[in-house]
Scaffold this active site. Structure first.
Site, PDB file in Angstrom:
ATOM      1  N   THR A 190      -2.473  -3.206   7.527  1.00 51.24           N
ATOM      2  CA  THR A 190      -3.719  -2.452   7.386  1.00 51.24           C
ATOM      3  C   THR A 190      -4.186  -2.559   5.938  1.00 51.24           C
ATOM      4  O   THR A 190      -3.384  -2.615   5.008  1.00 51.24           O
ATOM      5  CB  THR A 190      -3.547  -0.972   7.780  1.00 51.24           C
ATOM      6  OG1 THR A 190      -2.737  -0.297   6.824  1.00 51.24           O
ATOM      7  CG2 THR A 190      -2.909  -0.849   9.163  1.00 51.24           C
ATOM      8  N   GLY A 191      -5.490  -2.604   5.755  1.00 50.55           N
ATOM      9  CA  GLY A 191      -6.008  -2.824   4.413  1.00 50.55           C
ATOM     10  C   GLY A 191      -5.599  -4.186   3.886  1.00 50.55           C
ATOM     11  O   GLY A 191      -5.318  -4.345   2.696  1.00 50.55           O
TER      12      GLY A 191
ATOM     13  N   SER B 109      -7.898  -7.287   0.960  1.00 54.47           N
ATOM     14  CA  SER B 109      -8.042  -7.442  -0.493  1.00 54.47           C
ATOM     15  C   SER B 109      -6.760  -6.991  -1.181  1.00 54.47           C
ATOM     16  O   SER B 109      -5.898  -6.346  -0.570  1.00 54.47           O
ATOM     17  CB  SER B 109      -9.227  -6.625  -1.035  1.00 54.47           C
ATOM     18  OG  SER B 109      -8.991  -5.231  -0.904  1.00 54.47           O
ATOM     19  N   GLY B 110      -6.635  -7.333  -2.442  1.00 51.73           N
ATOM     20  CA  GLY B 110      -5.568  -6.821  -3.293  1.00 51.73           C
ATOM     21  C   GLY B 110      -4.165  -7.071  -2.776  1.00 51.73           C
ATOM     22  O   GLY B 110      -3.820  -8.165  -2.320  1.00 51.73           O
ATOM     23  N   ILE B 111      -3.348  -6.028  -2.833  1.00 54.11           N
ATOM     24  CA  ILE B 111      -1.948  -6.124  -2.424  1.00 54.11           C
ATOM     25  C   ILE B 111      -1.830  -6.487  -0.950  1.00 54.11           C
ATOM     26  O   ILE B 111      -0.985  -7.304  -0.561  1.00 54.11           O
ATOM     27  CB  ILE B 111      -1.221  -4.792  -2.713  1.00 54.11           C
ATOM     28  CG1 ILE B 111      -1.103  -4.558  -4.222  1.00 54.11           C
ATOM     29  CG2 ILE B 111       0.158  -4.773  -2.067  1.00 54.11           C
ATOM     30  CD1 ILE B 111      -0.622  -3.162  -4.591  1.00 54.11           C
ATOM     31  N   GLY B 112      -2.665  -5.899  -0.105  1.00 58.20           N
ATOM     32  CA  GLY B 112      -2.597  -6.180   1.332  1.00 58.20           C
ATOM     33  C   GLY B 112      -2.867  -7.638   1.636  1.00 58.20           C
ATOM     34  O   GLY B 112      -2.166  -8.254   2.457  1.00 58.20           O
TER      35      GLY B 112
ATOM     36  N   SER C  38       2.987   5.031  -4.020  1.00 63.44           N
ATOM     37  CA  SER C  38       2.636   4.725  -5.411  1.00 63.44           C
ATOM     38  C   SER C  38       3.671   5.345  -6.329  1.00 63.44           C
ATOM     39  O   SER C  38       4.210   6.423  -6.032  1.00 63.44           O
ATOM     40  CB  SER C  38       1.256   5.290  -5.760  1.00 63.44           C
ATOM     41  OG  SER C  38       1.005   5.177  -7.156  1.00 63.44           O
TER      42      SER C  38
ATOM     43  N   TYR D 188      -4.834  12.732  -5.067  1.00 64.92           N
ATOM     44  CA  TYR D 188      -4.321  11.385  -4.831  1.00 64.92           C
ATOM     45  C   TYR D 188      -2.804  11.347  -4.989  1.00 64.92           C
ATOM     46  O   TYR D 188      -2.090  10.831  -4.124  1.00 64.92           O
ATOM     47  CB  TYR D 188      -4.970  10.390  -5.798  1.00 64.92           C
ATOM     48  CG  TYR D 188      -4.387   8.996  -5.677  1.00 64.92           C
ATOM     49  CD1 TYR D 188      -4.686   8.197  -4.574  1.00 64.92           C
ATOM     50  CD2 TYR D 188      -3.543   8.491  -6.660  1.00 64.92           C
ATOM     51  CE1 TYR D 188      -4.150   6.923  -4.452  1.00 64.92           C
ATOM     52  CE2 TYR D 188      -3.000   7.217  -6.545  1.00 64.92           C
ATOM     53  CZ  TYR D 188      -3.303   6.433  -5.442  1.00 64.92           C
ATOM     54  OH  TYR D 188      -2.758   5.174  -5.322  1.00 64.92           O
TER      55      TYR D 188
END
Length: 250
Positions: free
Chosen positions: A13-14, A17-20, A138, A151
């Protein structure tokens, strides 16, 4: 590549872009049958082209619980039951305690806590026994970050969910772990609504706050996901794998 995920069915999921995206690309190169999700059809199409290896992309909103069952049914029809579920979709929102709105609070919690819970719950009938679930948390989940109360606490909640999920799903030999990145060179701050100047400032701050004095690369984090997804971590569950350049603990 070593083929560590040969013919494994993977959902990220996600993953647009980026890490995904870096993780989806690595998994595909390791032989996996990859499905990515995201909210934007255009970025999904671009990401699927980058991933190659007959990957597919499905528009799905983690904040909408009703979207999960249709997502998993499409994966099941395309590839069969899921061997690896990477719960990576998340959002960041920053504001002072005085200025935090209920709307922003709900947005963050709906995706980072409620969304994570139901991403896993709705996947259960579509998971193979012995599957691996990896939730992106995180390294700030154990830090005090000004303007980041919601967050940070949402990421701490994800870590708590992993402990409970791991205990409950062990009967099916499903392993559940967390991967906690630190500051990584992705567009996370601009996606959160920060200007480019503020985003650059945040990246500079975090780069100087870590022991290695640089941002991480998405590909470095993807290697951690591969470890948790593969048999290399076959005796690990309920664990938080921290890859943050020494931010949290040094």
């Amino acid at each position: 590549m070593s083929g560590k995920l040969e013919n494994k069915v993977v959902v990220v999921t996600g993953g647009n872009s980026g890490i995904g995206l870096a993780t989806a690309k690595l998994f595909a190169n390791e032989g996996a049958k990859v499905t990515i999700t995201g909210r934007n059809a255009g970025t999904i199409e671009t990401a699927v082209a980058e991933i190659g290896h007959n990957a597919i992309g499905i528009v799905s909103n983690v904040g909408d619980v009703k979207s999960f069952e249709p997502l998993y049914e499409k994966v099941d029809n395309a590839f069969g039951k899921i061997d690896v579920l990477v719960v990576n979709a998340g959002i960041m929102g920053m504001a002072s305690l005085e200025d935090f709105t209920e709307d922003l609070f709900d947005q963050i919690v709906d995706v980072n806590y409620k969304g994570v819970f139901f991403t896993v719950q709705k996947a259960l009938p579509f998971l193979n026994d012995g599957a691996s679930i990896i939730i992106t948390s995180s390294s700030v989940s154990e830090k005090g970050i000004p303007n980041g109360s919601v967050y940070v606490s949402s990421k701490a909640a994800e870590r708590a969910l992993v402990r409970a999920f791991a205990a409950e799903l062990a009967v099916r030999k499903i392993r559940v772990n967390t991967l906690s990145p630190g500051a990584v060179n992705t567009p996370i701050f601009t996606k959160a609504g920060l200007s480019q100047d503020l985003s650059d400032g945040m990246n500079d701050f975090f780069a100087n706050a870590v022991a290695l004095k640089r941002l991480g690369r998405p590909e470095e984090i993807a290697n951690g996901f591969l470890f948790l997804a593969s048999d290399d971590s076959s005796y690990m569950t309920g664990v938080d794998l921290v890859i943050d350049g020494g931010f949290r603990d040094l």
